[in-house]
Scaffold this active site. Sequence first.
Site, short mmCIF file in Angstrom:
data_model
loop_
_atom_site.label_atom_id
_atom_site.label_comp_id
_atom_site.label_asym_id
_atom_site.label_seq_id
_atom_site.Cartn_x
_atom_site.Cartn_y
_atom_site.Cartn_z
N MET A 164 -16.53 35.78 -26.77
CA MET A 164 -17.71 35.24 -27.42
C MET A 164 -17.67 35.58 -28.91
SD MET A 164 -20.85 35.91 -24.72
CE MET A 164 -20.32 37.57 -24.21
N VAL A 165 -17.77 34.56 -29.75
CA VAL A 165 -17.70 34.74 -31.19
C VAL A 165 -18.81 35.66 -31.68
CG1 VAL A 165 -17.83 33.56 -33.42
CG2 VAL A 165 -16.56 32.53 -31.54
N GLN A 197 -7.89 37.32 -27.75
CA GLN A 197 -7.86 35.86 -27.66
C GLN A 197 -7.58 35.25 -29.03
OE1 GLN A 197 -11.11 32.94 -27.19
NE2 GLN A 197 -10.19 32.42 -25.23
N CYS A 209 -12.44 25.93 -26.67
CA CYS A 209 -13.55 25.92 -27.63
C CYS A 209 -13.83 24.51 -28.12
CB CYS A 209 -13.24 26.83 -28.81
SG CYS A 209 -14.58 26.88 -30.03
N HIS A 262 -13.06 27.27 -17.50
CA HIS A 262 -14.50 27.12 -17.70
C HIS A 262 -14.91 25.82 -17.03
CE1 HIS A 262 -18.06 27.00 -20.78
NE2 HIS A 262 -18.45 26.90 -19.52
N LYS A 299 -7.10 29.93 -21.61
CA LYS A 299 -8.41 29.55 -21.08
C LYS A 299 -8.68 28.10 -21.45
CE LYS A 299 -13.24 31.19 -20.98
NZ LYS A 299 -14.02 30.08 -21.56
N ARG A 326 -22.61 34.22 -21.18
CA ARG A 326 -24.03 34.38 -21.51
C ARG A 326 -24.75 35.40 -20.64
NH1 ARG A 326 -26.53 28.83 -20.78
NH2 ARG A 326 -24.84 28.64 -19.25
N GLU A 360 -12.59 35.20 -30.23
CA GLU A 360 -11.42 34.46 -30.70
C GLU A 360 -11.12 34.80 -32.16
OE1 GLU A 360 -10.00 29.80 -31.35
OE2 GLU A 360 -12.12 30.36 -31.41
#
Length: 390
Positions: free
Chosen positions: A81-82, A150, A179, A246, A218, A302, A105
Amino acid sequence: MRPIKTNSWAAGPVFFLLKFCLGPVTQLNPARLISSRPKYGGTSVEEAAKTSFGSLEEKGREEESERREMDYNNKLILAPMVRVGTLPFRMLVAEYGADITYGEEIIDHKLLKCDRLVNDSLGTTDFVERGTDSVVFRTCPLERERVVFQMGTSDPIRALKAAELVCKDVSAIDINMGCPKQFSLSGGMGAALLSKPELIHDILTTLKRNLDTTITCKIRLLNSPKDTVELARKIEKTGVNALAVHGRKVKDRPRDPAKWEEIKDVVSALSIPVIANGDIFEYDDFNRIQNFTGASSSMVARGALWNASIFSPKGKSSWEDIKKQYIRKSILWDNDLKSTKQTLKEMIMHYSCLELAEGKAVIKSENLADLAKLYGEEDYYSSVFSNRRN
């Protein structure tokens, strides 16, 4: 993996970190702490911690020498998660039971502008952008056995050069192929790779042939289940160790339900471990998604951001406690202020509103000391920095 050779690390910073990492909120197994530490120069972290953990030292040495590729069997995994997946958050979720933790990332171009520096004050390895004090990636021996780097990339040679810089400090290198953000797509990275199987092949095979480390990627779902399975089979042929899927398409929004059925199709078609990602909001969802899809492991984004204790089988801690624990970790590891504030804002927006007093105070905070004061952690802040100076 070979031990990382750097300057000798004195015992002082080790005991400092152990003292604060093993405080009231810490639930890590000491055996895992020992086994996760590589040697630094002539003095190992195991040796420095010998008086604290006694005979566990030899166990850690044995596990270090026997270390192999990362195990993806029935693991609970923090998704990348950024601005969230920095060292403090990764360490926090690990305390609650996360087995594998992905960093945010990092673009290959960015990493190639960095120098690898040993931060003796913090006991970390920092990748710092040249000519600045900007830490692009920070890790530590305590997470060596579970952290995944990542990378965003669109070029196999550049990806290899970047991976070579960091591969000895992490357990795996993962290539982001999911992404959907414009900055990734415009650079030919992230989900843009989904339509370029030849480039995917070149990137992954280049990494596998040249690095002695675990390589994964991913992806997101393609337009049809058949297309997704076909791409997944091509990825498997590159020799990667695992594939994370995902369960949403590029056009899908977070509010759209994850398509577990299509993840199941991928699992059925492959022999390598598949990591299922999408719509995990409670601890029981880890088992639900694995049972439904047949995936080897499960990954949460999340759900962990909103409450890091989602990884605990004992149930969730209050989000007020989680925020305080995160602040402590951010102070301990001297986290980037923007990253810390962004993570706090995401937590607040899920449970409350940024327009209320707490949200406004976080936005106005100019440093970690301000945040420590806001959350009643002034004494902890003072203690950490006092010990750091000594």
